[in-house]
Design a protein around this motif. Sequence first.
Motif, short mmCIF file in Angstrom:
data_model
loop_
_atom_site.label_atom_id
_atom_site.label_comp_id
_atom_site.label_asym_id
_atom_site.label_seq_id
_atom_site.Cartn_x
_atom_site.Cartn_y
_atom_site.Cartn_z
N MET A 1 -14.33 -6.37 7.47
CA MET A 1 -14.08 -6.11 6.06
C MET A 1 -15.04 -6.93 5.21
O MET A 1 -14.63 -7.79 4.43
CB MET A 1 -12.63 -6.45 5.70
N LEU B 1 -11.06 -5.76 -0.01
CA LEU B 1 -10.19 -4.70 -0.50
C LEU B 1 -10.03 -4.78 -2.01
O LEU B 1 -10.11 -5.85 -2.60
CB LEU B 1 -8.80 -4.82 0.14
N GLN C 1 -5.51 -1.62 -2.92
CA GLN C 1 -5.39 -1.60 -1.47
C GLN C 1 -4.62 -2.81 -0.97
O GLN C 1 -3.75 -2.71 -0.11
CB GLN C 1 -6.78 -1.56 -0.84
N ARG D 1 -12.37 -8.53 -4.97
CA ARG D 1 -12.26 -8.07 -3.60
C ARG D 1 -11.41 -9.05 -2.78
O ARG D 1 -11.69 -10.24 -2.74
CB ARG D 1 -13.66 -7.95 -2.96
N ASP E 1 -6.07 5.19 6.25
CA ASP E 1 -6.66 3.89 5.98
C ASP E 1 -6.67 3.00 7.23
O ASP E 1 -6.71 1.78 7.13
CB ASP E 1 -5.93 3.17 4.84
N SER F 1 -9.63 0.46 7.54
CA SER F 1 -9.56 -0.69 6.62
C SER F 1 -8.53 -1.69 7.10
O SER F 1 -8.77 -2.90 7.11
CB SER F 1 -9.21 -0.21 5.21
N ARG F 2 -7.37 -1.21 7.51
CA ARG F 2 -6.32 -2.11 7.98
C ARG F 2 -6.75 -2.83 9.26
O ARG F 2 -6.56 -4.04 9.40
CB ARG F 2 -5.02 -1.31 8.23
N VAL G 1 -9.31 -5.62 8.49
CA VAL G 1 -8.76 -6.85 7.92
C VAL G 1 -8.29 -7.78 9.03
O VAL G 1 -8.57 -8.98 9.02
CB VAL G 1 -7.58 -6.53 6.97
N ARG H 1 -15.08 1.97 10.05
CA ARG H 1 -15.12 1.92 8.59
C ARG H 1 -16.05 2.97 8.06
O ARG H 1 -17.04 3.30 8.70
CB ARG H 1 -15.59 0.53 8.12
#
Length: 258
Positions: free
Chosen positions: A1, A5, A9, A42, A218, A221-222, A225, A258
Amino acid sequence: MADGLTIGQAAAFVGVTIKTVRHYHRLGLVEEPGRDGSGYRRYRSTDLLRLVQVRTLAGAGVPLAGIGDLVDAEPERFAAALDDVGRRLTERIEELAARRDTLHRLAEGDRALLPDRACAILDRLAGLGFTPDYVATQREALVLTRALVPEVLDNFLTMLEHWTGDPEFVELTKRGWEAMSWDPDDPRIEELATATAGKLLADRALLAMPTSFQNRSDAASRYGVVNHHREERAPSIARLNTLIEAELRAAGIDFPRR
């Protein structure tokens, strides 16, 4: 990431509203992250970890005015403050019994955010000689996993239970943690990545992710992280993880992209 985010998000991942996140900022409970080149704030994994901690304490009945000091408190003061909150909640026992039980468990810090099975793994890591910093980082990763990607938590715990029982994998993991102090271009990183990927591929079935998670819009993205938690603090670890992931993908293991 690498890009972080957006506030929307971050709020969705943690399970609160944008308004709540901004309220936490106003109260000084969660520091506002920096802005990117487009002027947007972010949020990185450490910001989400703080949000999860604050949200959990608030949900357990701790007054917002006391959460800031409590999250950063030493263990003894942390436990004493929780005992005081527990006494107040007991006066309304029928309504708040569940919250009181949660507060009693919070004396163990972030472990209140984890199931017993995860806590047992953390104890095992400490018993295997991993440093306190490593165990703390794994605890944070487990907290983030449970909060952001709960569908994969059981799989992740199964992997950790298996790997912590394999002396060869334990040594590879310890060496990976030592790599934090290496230069990102150190040739040993490539060697370690190949050895680690090979060990992982020896048990391919453990690497499978639940379909329910892969179908998330998503998911990437999850996953990012959690998988890249704290990488921004250790460029050599970021490179090691990137190389391992590349070797696993080349071997046909699919991870959210991603």
